[in-house]
Design an enzyme around this catalytic site. Structure first.
Site: not given
Ligand code: IMP
Length: 263
Positions: A71, A9, A13-14
């Site tokens: 996802d 990613t 944030g992830k």
């Protein structure tokens, strides 16, 4: 030394969330940039799990490191599960979250029940071909008007009935406790922890076996015996069967948890 996993990613944030939750397992989570990669995997899957695995496998292949992909999206019952895997592109890629939410509210207007759920799938691919998956949901309803200013995406129009709040009206901690993403992250951490501890145990077993073989005295008889096929099969299942359940096992005394694992 900690093992490096690449999270497929470019969302900081992830990355932070995944780092936090996996640090307890002694796992280091790095971004594609940190290993000199730009991730651009087309989400061509028909399900969230397929898309998550596509990302994980692509990055694992490109880096030779274990890789994690995810996802997520919103599924609305009266829209036949849509926007689903097209959540990020609903109404076109160039419109804002606010415009997307307006469009969603118009689409469900006058359609009766407004049940919906968020889904989050996380997949992990290892260079040896092993894969792990976790998927979680959060049920709610589409609100009549956008409410709250927190979060992102569909948060202002996704109402969570047990708290009588939209996701956008919750603190990040409150949301993480009940959200599809928070639950999937915790489920994935548990699955990965179990996989890593089983793998560590298998490596210890193999090391012990090698040491025993090396320490065995080599007389003409044992040398001859060594060339014969051993009586016990050396399949992973047979080795696992012979494994003594001693307190040295990392999972000794723990109830075996159900988990999804694919080879
Ligand atoms: P992705 O998992 O980052 O690809 O997310 C796909 C899309 O689903 C996002 O762009 C959002 O529109 C939507 N989405 C996923 N999770 C959430 C959430 O927790 N709140 C609001 N929207 C979300």
């Amino acid at each position: 030394m900690s093992e490096k996993f690449v999270l497929a990613t470019h969302n900081p944030g992830k990355l932070r969330e995944m780092r936090e939750i996996l640090s307890e397992l002694g796992v280091e989570v790095v971004s594609p940039e940190e290993v000199g990669l730009t991730v651009d995997v087309e989400e061509t899957g028909e399900t969230f799990a397929e898309n998550a695995m596509l990302k994980a496998k692509a990055v694992c292949m490109q880096t030779g490191l274990p890789a994690i992909g995810d996802d997520s999206g919103l599924c609305v019952d009266v829209l036949n599960g849509g926007p689903g895997v097209y959540s990020a592109r609903y109404g076109g890629e160039s419109i804002s979250d606010e415009e997307r939410n307006k469009l969603l509210l118009e689409s469900v207007k006058g359609q009766g029940r407004r049940d919906a759920h968020f889904t989050c799938a996380i997949a992990c691919a290892f260079p040896n071909g092993d894969t792990l998956t976790a998927e979680e949901h959060c049920n709610g309803v589409i609100s009549y008007i956008p409410m709250g200013t927190g979060g992102f995406g569909y948060d202002p129009v996704f109402s969570y009935p047990p708290k009588l709040k939209t996701f956008a009206q919750m603190t990040p901690e409150e949301k993480s406790e009940v959200s599809h993403r928070g639950k999937a992250l915790r489920a994935f951490a548990e699955t990965l922890g179990a996989y890593l501890s089983e793998r560590a145990w298998n490596e210890l077993e193999a090391e012990k076996q090698r040491a025993e073989e090396e320490a065995a005295p080599t007389t003409p008889e044992t040398a001859e015996a060594a060339t014969e096929k051993p009586e016990t099969a050396e399949t992973p299942q047979a080795v696992a069967k012979q494994r003594p359940k001693t307190p040295h096992h990392p999972n000794y005394g723990q109830k075996k948890k159900k988990r999804k694992r694919h080879h």
